[in-house]
Scaffold this motif. Structure first.
Motif, PDB file in Angstrom:
ATOM      1  N   PRO A 196      18.627 -70.942 -46.232  1.00 53.09           N
ATOM      2  CA  PRO A 196      17.214 -71.086 -46.607  1.00 53.09           C
ATOM      3  C   PRO A 196      16.596 -69.752 -47.001  1.00 53.09           C
ATOM      4  CG  PRO A 196      17.488 -71.251 -44.210  1.00 53.09           C
ATOM      5  CD  PRO A 196      18.859 -71.247 -44.803  1.00 53.09           C
ATOM      6  N   PHE A 197      15.722 -69.772 -47.993  1.00 51.99           N
ATOM      7  CA  PHE A 197      14.968 -68.583 -48.372  1.00 51.99           C
ATOM      8  C   PHE A 197      13.793 -68.413 -47.416  1.00 51.99           C
ATOM      9  CE2 PHE A 197      16.470 -69.044 -52.962  1.00 51.99           C
ATOM     10  CZ  PHE A 197      17.366 -67.995 -52.838  1.00 51.99           C
ATOM     11  N   MET A 198      13.590 -67.190 -46.979  1.00 53.51           N
ATOM     12  CA  MET A 198      12.474 -66.901 -46.094  1.00 53.51           C
ATOM     13  C   MET A 198      11.181 -66.786 -46.911  1.00 53.51           C
ATOM     14  SD  MET A 198      12.345 -66.211 -42.724  1.00 53.51           S
ATOM     15  CE  MET A 198      13.812 -65.282 -42.303  1.00 53.51           C
ATOM     16  N   PRO A 199      10.117 -67.501 -46.517  1.00 52.47           N
ATOM     17  CA  PRO A 199       8.842 -67.323 -47.212  1.00 52.47           C
ATOM     18  C   PRO A 199       8.375 -65.871 -47.129  1.00 52.47           C
ATOM     19  CG  PRO A 199       8.776 -69.266 -45.815  1.00 52.47           C
ATOM     20  CD  PRO A 199      10.033 -68.530 -45.475  1.00 52.47           C
ATOM     21  N   PHE A 200       7.754 -65.397 -48.192  1.00 48.07           N
ATOM     22  CA  PHE A 200       7.308 -64.000 -48.243  1.00 48.07           C
ATOM     23  C   PHE A 200       6.259 -63.728 -47.172  1.00 48.07           C
ATOM     24  CE2 PHE A 200       4.722 -60.489 -49.921  1.00 48.07           C
ATOM     25  CZ  PHE A 200       5.725 -59.560 -50.164  1.00 48.07           C
ATOM     26  N   ASN A 201       6.417 -62.587 -46.525  1.00 45.58           N
ATOM     27  CA  ASN A 201       5.452 -62.110 -45.526  1.00 45.58           C
ATOM     28  C   ASN A 201       5.315 -63.045 -44.330  1.00 45.58           C
ATOM     29  OD1 ASN A 201       3.762 -60.016 -44.717  1.00 45.58           O
ATOM     30  ND2 ASN A 201       1.909 -61.050 -45.435  1.00 45.58           N
TER      31      ASN A 201
END
Length: 361
Positions: A196-201
């Motif tokens: 999964p891609f981590m949401p920014f910030n």
């Protein structure tokens, strides 16, 4: 007579002339022989070897007995590994049994230097592997920047936009690749590899929970072909590692790992073959870690998930019974034997407050 001869020739060509091969060319090879290993989860087994031929290639004949899956080529050691005692260079290869495979690589950075000269499966697979490494590094750097540039900093907004755009572009790129090659083993393996891609910030305290919630989003737990790879077991172990707490000792850590294992096996229960496979893989993992309580937890819950031919499940039941009998605080079973002097003894007749029994073979 001519027709019979022609028929025999065609039959011979079908069974002999159409067999697929794996041909590997290594720049500056370090040894005359390389090996091919198969996978059954984390178990690897040597199935063939090939010797350097006059064309400067190693050639394997693909056996009809080899199941479609992910295999590993052991290529030998480069000079640095030879000098410092490092590991052999390795290269994974998808064998479908439907195509020839021809590869060119080097012992130093075999993936980065790899050229897939023939094999659609491996071309697609390594197109993803190389691209994913590059994009993941970019995203990792961008995601760290908010730690140094707060939200009010003028640099923050363009970084955020680039991070989100790069994620979106790359996801669309991989989705298009998978759609185009949806019938390949490579597409199924890539889905298992995707993280999964981590949401920014995303706040640090929320990142672990996000990864736990989305770790298996792309995995098809009904795909039994994954058994012939090490991809699913690595993904499962990575998930369990998310529950590691450095402040806990092993006894305290075991229940957390066991709960994580429950989540993994629950996803496999729709398919008995996959459920048994994953149970057995996790039992071996916990055995290696010396986590007897976690093994017993799996035995109690999942020893009976298989059919009457589930030998590993039967062994787990017996192991659990033995573990309960030998639990701390229980009366020890009757022990009768012979001392090193050849004298008969009965442990129950020993009246000492504490007794140490040493067994060896």
């Amino acid at each position: 007579m001519k027709n019979i001869g022609l028929t025999l020739a065609l039959v011979f060509f079908f069974f002999v002339g159409t067999s697929q091969t794996i041909r590997v060319k290594i720049t500056q090879p370090s040894q005359n022989t390389i090996q091919l290993m198969d996978h059954f989860g984390e178990r690897t087994r040597l199935i063939d070897s090939a010797t350097l031929n006059s064309q400067g290639e190693y050639e394997f004949k693909i056996s009809k007995l080899w199941k479609p899956g992910l295999y590993t080529l052991k290529l030998g050691k480069d000079l640095k590994a030879q000098f410092y005692g490092g590991e052999e260079a390795e290269l994974d290869v998808i064998i479908s049994g439907k195509e020839n495979i021809r590869l060119k690589t080097a012992l130093i950075a075999p993936i980065d230097s790899l050229e897939v000269l023939e094999s659609q499966e491996n071309l697609v697979y390594y197109q993803y592997i190389k691209r994913d490494k590059f994009i993941s590094n970019q995203l990792g750097v961008l995601n760290e920047l908010p730690n140094y540039f707060p939200e009010k900093d003028p640099f923050f907004l363009p970084v955020q936009k680039r991070y989100i755009a790069l994620q979106k572009e790359y996801r669309a790129e991989v989705d298009a690749l998978l759609l185009k090659h949806s019938s390949t083993l490579a597409s199924r393996f890539i889905k298992t590899l995707r993280y999964p891609f981590m949401p920014f910030n995303l706040p640090v305290q929320d990142r672990l929970g996000y990864m736990k919630a989305h770790w298996f989003d792309e995995v098809n737990f009904a795909d039994t072909t994954l058994i012939q790879t090490n991809l699913l077991t690595k993904k499962a172990w990575g998930y369990i590692q998310l529950y590691r707490d450095q402040s806990l000792n092993k006894a305290q850590q075991e229940p957390l790992f066991a709960a994580a294992a429950d989540t993994v096996i629950a996803k496999c229960l729709m398919n008995e073959t996959m459920a048994i496979f994953m149970r057995n893989q996790l039992v071996k993992l916990f055995e290696m870690l010396g986590m007897e309580n976690a093994v017993n937890h799996l035995a109690e819950r999942y020893a009976s998930i298989g059919s009457c031919t589930d030998h590993e499940g039967d062994a787990l039941k017996k192991r659990l019974e033995g573990s309960k009998k030998l639990a701390v605080g229980n009366v020890a079973p009757e022990i009768i034997g012979t001392t090193v002097e050849g004298k008969f003894f009965d442990a129950s007749s020993i009246k000492a407050e504490k007794t140490l029994l040493v067994f060896w073979a």
